[in-house]
Enzyme design. Structure first.
Site, PDB file in Angstrom:
ATOM      1  N   ASP A 197       0.810  -1.363   0.212  1.00  0.00           N
ATOM      2  CA  ASP A 197      -0.109  -0.171   0.081  1.00  0.00           C
ATOM      3  C   ASP A 197       0.749   1.403  -0.092  1.00  0.00           C
ATOM      4  O   ASP A 197       2.032   1.082   0.464  1.00  0.00           O
ATOM      5  CB  ASP A 197      -0.947  -0.064   1.347  1.00  0.00           C
ATOM      6  CG  ASP A 197      -0.268   0.123   2.650  1.00  0.00           C
ATOM      7  OD1 ASP A 197       0.804  -0.598   2.810  1.00  0.00           O
ATOM      8  OD2 ASP A 197      -0.742   0.785   3.330  1.00  0.00           O
ATOM      9  N   GLU A 220       0.134  -0.841   5.876  1.00  0.00           N
ATOM     10  CA  GLU A 220       1.273  -0.115   6.788  1.00  0.00           C
ATOM     11  C   GLU A 220       1.006   1.444   6.702  1.00  0.00           C
ATOM     12  O   GLU A 220       1.454   2.102   7.715  1.00  0.00           O
ATOM     13  CB  GLU A 220       2.562  -0.491   6.078  1.00  0.00           C
ATOM     14  CG  GLU A 220       3.896  -0.243   6.927  1.00  0.00           C
ATOM     15  CD  GLU A 220       4.401   1.644   6.788  1.00  0.00           C
ATOM     16  OE1 GLU A 220       4.875   1.942   7.705  1.00  0.00           O
ATOM     17  OE2 GLU A 220       4.123   2.062   5.780  1.00  0.00           O
TER      18      GLU A 220
END
Length: 449
Positions: free
Chosen positions: A93, A155
């Site tokens: 991500d 994250e």
């Protein structure tokens, strides 16, 4: 079969065009985990990572915590019997790109200019995924160690479900060595191992002095307005030299690393003539001492402001806590300081936004010896710096707590001008190639030890 440094470098050179193609494809996927509208892109990103690992002979699956957790990828490829097991971590991500006008090229279209490849996620952290993929391709079916991959999908929004995923898949993720590719190097041409990171406490603080706004001419001079009250309270957080003045916070020494003044000014973007705050060495102030910043302020805008006393004002306090402290202890100290210093009997309200633990890593033992040897060879004789990071990667503490028997190595592809999280995020391509060589060398040396 043991590959030498030159043999690994030659294989990386051959593999590099394909690795760049895969990195470009990943960058084009808008896997912004903070944007619910792009949840499908995060799913697509996880699927792409799974396919890349499966193509190299891994068994892979997408996992998540519950129905709404972000997708992570867990994959395995066995090594020789009795060889160490190594867990390779990265995240797929990315941060929001924010205003496209601030970018010199489209944020999700990989663009090479000069020595860099630009695009959101080019460095943080899709290049970390490709670093792990490169090691698979270098060794093929002759892996020197067993490999497990954990490629996270949240994250950039705080890894909220990471503890649950680690607990649920503990046995599958257990390893002798964990390599976390989400940090950076000291400089172009100078590698680093990250051995400490500050933690984070974010707190919203509001002061109220009135139940409603009143005329400043009628009541000014008697009744304190909320803006001046809040400003006075926030000013107590630092002493005159700019050191954090909150009692009870931990501070410690930092590695003996020189940070030249000209480089510091260039990398920080400091305005001409600005003076540094605090005392102690530069790296102590950046890595191992607490820091407090005000990152948001709610009060009436200057344009259109009425001539009244403001009844309430609010600010967001971002406090970085030093390794050796805990988020709970630091939060308690900050709230106690605010209660003790709020002036003129104003009503004080605090709201915790989020917290993250600081991390200090014991950078000794066979795994770290192997890493230092590998990095020194990959960078043509330049030994790695043991580096602290002023920012926070709270999930590292989760790995240390879940797998206390493992050696955790924090590495990465970033450099001081990567601009991760900002506009024009870029990957230095020559440094990236060194990182690719270093990780494959590391796996070889871990097997030898």
């Amino acid at each position: 079969m043991t590959l030498t440094r030159d043999e690994i470098a030659a294989r990386i050179t051959t593999l590099l065009p394909g690795l760049r193609h895969d990195l470009d494809d990943l960058i084009r996927i808008e896997s912004v985990s903070a944007d619910p509208a792009r949840a499908g892109e995060v799913e697509r990103s996880a699927q792409k990572v799974k396919e890349l690992l499966e193509a190299e002979g891994c068994t892979a699956e997408i996992v998540r915590d519950g129905e709404h957790g972000a997708p992570a990828v867990i994959a395995h490829k066995p090594g020789p019997e009795g060889a160490p097991q190594v867990l390779l971590y990265a995240h797929h991500d990315v941060q929001p790109e924010n205003d496209h006008a601030d970018w010199d090229s489209a944020p999700f279209e990989p663009t090479e200019r000069g020595e860099r490849l630009y695009g959101r996620g080019a460095a943080d952290d899709k290049a970390g995924i490709i670093t792990h993929l490169a090691a698979l391709r270098v060794f093929g079916d002759d892996l020197p160690v067993g490999l497990t991959f954990f490629i996270e999908g949240e994250e950039e929004v705080g890894s909220e479900t990471l503890p649950a995923l680690l607990a649920a898949h503990r046995d599958r993720l257990r390893a002798d060595v964990i390599v976390i590719a989400d940090s950076g190097n000291w400089d172009i041409g100078v590698p680093a191992l990250t051995t400490s990171l500050r933690g984070l406490v974010r707190l919203d603080v509001e002061v109220r002095t009135l139940s409603h706004a009143v005329h400043s001419g009628m009541w000014g001079g008697l009744v304190p307005d909320a803006v001046m009250t809040l400003a006075r309270l926030l000013a107590t957080l630092h002493d005159d030299a700019g050191n954090v003045a909150v009692a009870g916070l931990h501070a410690g020494p930092a590695a003996d690393v020189e940070y030249p003044e000209e480089r510091l000014r260039a990398e920080s973007g400091a305005a001409p003539g600005i003076e540094w705050i605090g005392s102690g060495s530069t790296v102590e102030r950046l890595w191992t001492k607490p820091a407090i910043s005000i990152t948001g302020f709610d009060a009436p805008k200057v344009e259109g402001a009425s001539n009244t006393l403001v009844p309430a004002a609010r600010a967001r306090i971002s406090m970085r806590i030093a390794p050796g402290d805990t988020a709970a202890s630091a939060l308690a100290a900050l709230e106690e300081h605010l209660r003790a210093h709020v002036p003129w009997g104003a009503t004080l309200t605090t709201t915790v936004v989020d917290t993250g633990e600081a991390t200090s890593i014991d950078a000794t033992g066979p795994a770290y010896d192997a890493a230092r040897e590998a990095f020194t060879e990959a960078w043509d004789g330049v030994a790695p710096v043991d580096m602290g990071v002023g920012g926070s990667i709270p999930f590292i503490a989760e790995f240390l707590e879940t797998f206390p028997e493992a050696s955790v190595l924090v590495t990465g592809v970033e450099d001081p001008d990567t601009r991760a999280h900002g506009a024009n995020e870029g990957l230095h391509l020559a440094e990236f190639e060194r990182v690719l060589v270093a990780e494959s060398l590391l796996l070889t040396k871990l097997a030898q030890r």
